[in-house]
Design a protein around this motif. Structure first.
Motif, short mmCIF file in Angstrom:
data_model
loop_
_atom_site.label_atom_id
_atom_site.label_comp_id
_atom_site.label_asym_id
_atom_site.label_seq_id
_atom_site.Cartn_x
_atom_site.Cartn_y
_atom_site.Cartn_z
N UNK A 133 11.73 47.67 4.32
CA UNK A 133 11.13 48.57 5.30
C UNK A 133 10.62 47.78 6.51
N UNK A 134 9.97 46.66 6.26
CA UNK A 134 9.40 45.84 7.34
C UNK A 134 10.50 45.30 8.25
N UNK A 135 11.57 44.72 7.66
CA UNK A 135 12.59 44.05 8.48
C UNK A 135 13.57 45.03 9.13
N UNK A 136 13.36 46.33 8.94
CA UNK A 136 14.19 47.29 9.65
C UNK A 136 13.88 47.27 11.14
N UNK A 137 12.72 46.68 11.51
CA UNK A 137 12.34 46.47 12.91
C UNK A 137 12.33 44.97 13.19
N UNK A 138 12.40 44.56 14.46
CA UNK A 138 12.36 43.11 14.77
C UNK A 138 11.12 42.46 14.15
N UNK A 139 11.35 41.46 13.32
CA UNK A 139 10.29 40.89 12.48
C UNK A 139 10.35 39.37 12.50
N UNK A 140 9.18 38.75 12.40
CA UNK A 140 9.10 37.30 12.22
C UNK A 140 8.39 37.01 10.92
N UNK A 141 9.03 36.18 10.06
CA UNK A 141 8.31 35.62 8.92
C UNK A 141 7.67 34.34 9.42
#
Length: 512
Positions: A133-141
């Motif tokens: 769900x989180x990485x369905x949008x532009x995301x940085x780990x």
């Protein structure tokens, strides 16, 4: 209980030594039973003096001996012990590992940075519902460790770039002048250390992309994950909630922080540098959500073990991440997309049909694919010395998920794609015997695939491969003149035949 394994994961970290005990089974997945930590700053020795001192090494061995007794009490079936940057960067690393083996019986392996970060990433991805769900949008780990920061960028559910910045919490603290300064001055000093590298990262890798979500992991993130749950009732914070938390932390002495958070003063002194990394990222991006999953390297070690030895599968395709990240590296060096696509398809087709001859596995297939993607990246640096430049680019570029030896394998395949193969590489020990044979076999395949599109004009619309006696017949569908491809194909066929005892032959469809 049948089918359940007791497993221990041990991290020899820069700031503490951690062991987690798990129960792992196909039916119930991974269940944590115990978490044991011992605080000791191995990184303080390494980052200050370049090596780990005798007293610190003795304490480490004593801790590991106690861990072994705990493992016996749990009747642990198997274990993995991994060391991170403090040992990796120590000049006396091999001496230390030998002392550990002799004194404790533990076989501790040093993780490369990319292996370490990939395991942490795997631990996050094992929480599949929230992660997807989180990485369905532009995301940085954002993984803030003791020795460095790793920023891995996701777009459209796929990892597209990762970079390491050598500014971890402990390293930052040790870099600061050992003088008494007020808290405001201290924050400014930390900010100066952080900002230059973060700004460079943003210019080179973010460009016009915006980060909407941050997944926060690392050695000290767990100290404010509890605060996140108290504020929001879950392990997420919005932008304003994080800033409120930061304001509550700033201006406190380590002793005051230790009292507020219920941690040791040494722990507390490392929380501010960690939180400032996230603060500066949030301030310079469109981040609206910070997820603090609370995973550690030990969780990643357990997930990797479960995947390999207990056959627990994860929905997320980690190999796809490695391939997509490689495509973005090739894009950075202006690789020819059309040519690379032909090379990939042909190389993987040859690999698959030659399976019983090369004896290599799925992981080697991924390495071949990465080599095909990156084979001509060196032309960006030098047209005349492209093979050496390509080798150097691959060796200098972190590809998350690949070990150092795997990256070296890819780099050598890329180099020998156009350069004469070095038969003495095994004799002079520049490669292990296993790496030598893998490089030779995959190079032979890549050369044939490359010859299929030597003109870079993608003349073949389709091709079919068949094995007939001692020949690999590649039948190509094209109406164009393929005289150049045939001539170069014959040149490359000699090395392939030497490796496999099979002669590759290129034919036009109408000739067959």
């Amino acid at each position: 209980m049948a089918g359940i394994r007791r497993f221990a994961a041990i991290e020899v970290g820069s700031y503490d030594i951690q062991m987690k005990i798990y129960e792992i089974s196909q039916k119930f997945g991974i269940r944590e039973l115990d978490d044991i930590r011992h605080v000791m700053e191995l990184g303080k020795d390494t980052y200050t003096h370049g090596k780990i001192g005798f007293e610190m090494a003795e304490e480490l061995c004593e801790v590991l001996c106690r861990f072994r007794e705990i493992m016996k009490s749990y009747e642990v079936f198997d274990y993995r012990a991994k060391a991170t940057s403090a040992v990796r960067e120590a000049k006396n690393a091999l001496i230390l590992l030998d002392r550990i083996r002799v004194r404790t019986g533990f076989d501790v392996k040093i993780l490369s940075n990319s292996e370490q970060r990939f395991l942490c990433y795997k631990a996050v991805a094992s929480r599949e519902g929230e992660f997807n769900q989180i990485i369905s949008k532009p995301t940085a780990i954002v993984d803030v460790g003791s020795g460095s920061i790793q920023i891995s960028l996701f777009d459209k559910d796929a990892l597209f770039s990762t970079q390491n910045i050598r500014l971890g919490s402990l390293r930052v603290r040790e870099m600061l002048p050992r003088v008494s300064v007020d808290s405001v001055h201290l924050e400014l000093l930390i900010e100066e250390l952080i900002d230059n590298d973060l700004n460079t990262f943003r210019k080179l890798f973010l460009q016009k992309k915006e980060i909407e979500n941050i997944i926060a992991i690392g050695d000290y993130v767990t100290f404010f994950s509890g605060a996140a749950k108290r504020k929001s009732g879950k392990d997420c914070l919005n932008r304003d909630q994080f800033m409120e938390l930061y304001q509550a932390v700033r201006g406190n002495t380590p002793d005051q922080l230790a009292s507020k958070l219920g941690v040791g003063a040494e722990n507390a002194s490392l929380i501010l540098p960690c939180m400032m990394v996230f603060k500066r990222l949030i301030e310079t991006t469109a981040t609206s959500l910070i997820w603090v999953p609370g995973v550690t390297l030990c969780d990643g070690i357990a997930a990797s073990y479960a995947e390999k030895h207990v056959k627990i599968s994860f929905a997320h395709d980690f190999s796809k991440d490695i391939v997509i990240a490689s495509r973005n590296i090739a894009k950075r060096y202006m690789g020819n997309i059309g040519h690379t696509k032909v090379l990939e398809d042909c190389a993987l087709g040859i690999f698959d049909i030659m399976k019983k001859y090369h004896g290599l596995g799925k992981r080697d297939r991924v390495l071949l694919q990465i080599a095909a993607i990156l084979h001509d990246c060196g032309k960006y640096v030098s047209m005349n010395q492209a093979s050496d430049a390509s080798y150097n680019i691959v060796m200098s570029t972190e590809i998350i998920g690949l070990s150092h030896s795997e990256r070296e394998t890819v780099a050598n395949i890329v180099r020998y794609n156009t350069q004469e193969f070095d038969y003495s590489a095994r004799a002079d020990k520049s490669m292990t015997s296993g790496m030598y044979m893998t490089v030779a076999k995959l190079t032979a395949i890549l050369r044939i695939a490359n010859a299929m599109d030597r003109s870079h004009k993608q003349k073949f619309h389709d091709f079919k491969m068949t094995l007939k006696e001692d020949e690999l017949i590649i039948t190509a569908d094209t109406l164009e003149d393929i005289s150049l491809e045939k001539a170069l194909f014959r040149q490359k066929a000699d090395f392939f035949e030497e490796m496999y005892g099979i002669r590759p032959v290129l034919k036009r469809k109408k000739e067959y």
